[in-house]
Design a protein around this motif. Sequence first.
Motif, PDB file in Angstrom:
ATOM      1  N   GLU A  99      26.529  35.940 -17.551  1.00 35.50           N
ATOM      2  CA  GLU A  99      25.125  35.855 -18.295  1.00 35.50           C
ATOM      3  C   GLU A  99      24.887  37.333 -18.956  1.00 35.50           C
ATOM      4  N   TYR A 100      24.948  38.318 -18.370  1.00 36.48           N
ATOM      5  CA  TYR A 100      24.885  39.639 -18.712  1.00 36.48           C
ATOM      6  C   TYR A 100      25.816  39.920 -19.848  1.00 36.48           C
ATOM      7  N   GLU A 101      27.203  39.576 -19.483  1.00 33.74           N
ATOM      8  CA  GLU A 101      28.304  39.733 -20.591  1.00 33.74           C
ATOM      9  C   GLU A 101      28.088  39.028 -22.058  1.00 33.74           C
ATOM     10  N   PHE A 102      27.467  37.826 -21.951  1.00 34.62           N
ATOM     11  CA  PHE A 102      27.189  36.852 -22.934  1.00 34.62           C
ATOM     12  C   PHE A 102      26.067  37.460 -23.891  1.00 34.62           C
ATOM     13  N   GLN A 103      25.228  37.959 -23.099  1.00 34.57           N
ATOM     14  CA  GLN A 103      24.045  38.377 -23.676  1.00 34.57           C
ATOM     15  C   GLN A 103      24.642  39.906 -24.478  1.00 34.57           C
ATOM     16  N   MET A 104      25.321  40.729 -23.952  1.00 38.68           N
ATOM     17  CA  MET A 104      25.779  41.899 -24.783  1.00 38.68           C
ATOM     18  C   MET A 104      26.640  41.692 -25.798  1.00 38.68           C
ATOM     19  N   ALA A 105      27.584  40.750 -25.492  1.00 43.64           N
ATOM     20  CA  ALA A 105      28.444  40.380 -26.592  1.00 43.64           C
ATOM     21  C   ALA A 105      27.956  39.726 -27.800  1.00 43.64           C
ATOM     22  N   LEU A 106      26.821  38.552 -27.696  1.00 41.11           N
ATOM     23  CA  LEU A 106      26.076  38.440 -28.712  1.00 41.11           C
ATOM     24  C   LEU A 106      25.187  39.344 -29.377  1.00 41.11           C
ATOM     25  N   MET A 107      24.793  40.319 -28.669  1.00 40.42           N
ATOM     26  CA  MET A 107      23.861  41.419 -29.156  1.00 40.42           C
ATOM     27  C   MET A 107      24.897  42.260 -30.116  1.00 40.42           C
ATOM     28  N   ASN A 108      25.903  42.565 -29.434  1.00 41.01           N
ATOM     29  CA  ASN A 108      26.821  43.321 -30.125  1.00 41.01           C
ATOM     30  C   ASN A 108      27.369  42.640 -31.708  1.00 41.01           C
ATOM     31  N   GLN A 109      27.278  41.582 -31.536  1.00 43.46           N
ATOM     32  CA  GLN A 109      27.935  40.762 -32.629  1.00 43.46           C
ATOM     33  C   GLN A 109      26.987  40.755 -33.654  1.00 43.46           C
ATOM     34  N   HIS A 110      25.596  40.483 -33.192  1.00 45.34           N
ATOM     35  CA  HIS A 110      24.453  40.393 -34.161  1.00 45.34           C
ATOM     36  C   HIS A 110      24.321  41.860 -34.803  1.00 45.34           C
ATOM     37  N   LEU A 111      24.611  43.102 -34.176  1.00 40.85           N
ATOM     38  CA  LEU A 111      24.473  44.220 -34.588  1.00 40.85           C
ATOM     39  C   LEU A 111      25.708  44.454 -35.593  1.00 40.85           C
ATOM     40  N   THR A 117      34.026  40.745 -28.993  1.00 40.15           N
ATOM     41  CA  THR A 117      34.360  41.032 -27.513  1.00 40.15           C
ATOM     42  C   THR A 117      35.299  40.177 -27.280  1.00 40.15           C
ATOM     43  N   VAL A 118      36.284  40.766 -26.539  1.00 38.34           N
ATOM     44  CA  VAL A 118      37.373  39.932 -25.874  1.00 38.34           C
ATOM     45  C   VAL A 118      37.129  40.230 -24.464  1.00 38.34           C
ATOM     46  N   PHE A 119      37.221  38.895 -23.551  1.00 34.31           N
ATOM     47  CA  PHE A 119      37.217  39.025 -22.131  1.00 34.31           C
ATOM     48  C   PHE A 119      38.366  38.873 -21.595  1.00 34.31           C
ATOM     49  N   LEU A 120      38.874  39.853 -20.536  1.00 34.88           N
ATOM     50  CA  LEU A 120      40.236  39.360 -19.898  1.00 34.88           C
ATOM     51  C   LEU A 120      39.834  39.420 -18.370  1.00 34.88           C
ATOM     52  N   MET A 121      40.714  38.481 -17.668  1.00 33.74           N
ATOM     53  CA  MET A 121      40.442  38.311 -16.347  1.00 33.74           C
ATOM     54  C   MET A 121      41.283  39.080 -15.600  1.00 33.74           C
ATOM     55  N   PRO A 122      40.876  39.862 -14.524  1.00 35.69           N
ATOM     56  CA  PRO A 122      42.003  40.628 -13.521  1.00 35.69           C
ATOM     57  C   PRO A 122      42.667  39.712 -12.797  1.00 35.69           C
ATOM     58  N   ASN A 123      43.633  40.269 -12.169  1.00 35.01           N
ATOM     59  CA  ASN A 123      44.337  39.686 -11.144  1.00 35.01           C
ATOM     60  C   ASN A 123      43.474  39.055 -10.123  1.00 35.01           C
ATOM     61  N   GLU A 124      43.635  37.858  -9.352  1.00 33.91           N
ATOM     62  CA  GLU A 124      42.574  37.511  -8.561  1.00 33.91           C
ATOM     63  C   GLU A 124      42.254  38.309  -7.342  1.00 33.91           C
ATOM     64  N   LYS A 125      43.202  39.119  -7.048  1.00 38.43           N
ATOM     65  CA  LYS A 125      42.894  40.029  -5.954  1.00 38.43           C
ATOM     66  C   LYS A 125      41.699  41.010  -6.303  1.00 38.43           C
ATOM     67  N   TYR A 126      41.602  41.339  -7.519  1.00 40.58           N
ATOM     68  CA  TYR A 126      40.667  42.223  -7.678  1.00 40.58           C
ATOM     69  C   TYR A 126      39.259  41.528  -8.021  1.00 40.58           C
ATOM     70  N   THR A 127      39.097  40.113  -8.060  1.00 40.60           N
ATOM     71  CA  THR A 127      37.936  39.392  -8.497  1.00 40.60           C
ATOM     72  C   THR A 127      36.474  39.927  -7.743  1.00 40.60           C
ATOM     73  N   TYR A 128      36.824  40.163  -6.585  1.00 39.05           N
ATOM     74  CA  TYR A 128      35.638  40.731  -5.795  1.00 39.05           C
ATOM     75  C   TYR A 128      35.238  42.123  -5.712  1.00 39.05           C
ATOM     76  N   LEU A 129      35.994  42.915  -6.607  1.00 43.26           N
ATOM     77  CA  LEU A 129      35.787  44.381  -6.509  1.00 43.26           C
ATOM     78  C   LEU A 129      34.921  44.978  -7.587  1.00 43.26           C
ATOM     79  N   ASN A 130      33.908  45.737  -7.015  1.00 40.15           N
ATOM     80  CA  ASN A 130      33.127  46.535  -8.065  1.00 40.15           C
ATOM     81  C   ASN A 130      33.049  47.955  -7.241  1.00 40.15           C
ATOM     82  N   SER A 131      32.723  48.939  -8.100  1.00 43.52           N
ATOM     83  CA  SER A 131      32.438  50.330  -7.902  1.00 43.52           C
ATOM     84  C   SER A 131      31.380  50.344  -6.853  1.00 43.52           C
TER      85      SER A 131
END
Length: 164
Positions: A99-111, A117-131
């Motif tokens: 949801e957040y990424e969608f909003q940001m990507a569309l806003m940046n496209q509007h600007l 904006t290109v989205f990539l998926m990480p290796n699944e072992k990192y999908t639950y990882l955040n700072s």
Amino acid sequence: MSSEKIAIYPGTFDPITRGHLDIIERGSSLFDRIIVTLAINQSKEPLFTLEERIEMIRDAVKNIKNVTVEKFDGLLVTFAAQKKANVILRGLRAISDFEYEFQMALMNQHLENKITTVFLMPNEKYTYLNSTIIKDIAKFGGNVERFVTAFVAQKLKKKLEGKM
Ligand code: ADP
């Protein structure tokens, strides 16, 4: 006009994780150049200073030739245009990011419609990882070396022990 494909990869990177690195590595094989980009002013209050975060990213990407790290002030799309970048790279881990990424990507496209904006998926072992999770584990003395570089693990330890 240069046909070089330049992508910027913006984020807070507080600190950089192996999930971020996975996205950078995938991006570096798709684009001629990746500029990892950190905002000078942002609403989040990071644990590490901007310079500390940049130092950790530079160390993590030192063996990837086409990656540089820069800070910027102002609008991301303005920075991208200055750098002649036509792609904003972002990572998608789970539906919760969407949801957040969608909003940001569309806003940046509007600007700036020329920037995609290109989205990539990480290796699944990192999908639950955040700072945030990394900082929580480190705070309680857990081992984070599987999720961050040795340099970042050492910086986290020092920071949380108040030695930095
Ligand atoms: P921001 O504050 O802009 O969300 P982050 O440093 O949290 O900055 O993330 C930067 C980008 O990296 C975002 O696109 C985010 O979805 C992506 N990202 C963060 N962690 C991971 C991960 N473990 N795997 C893949 N992408 C990730």
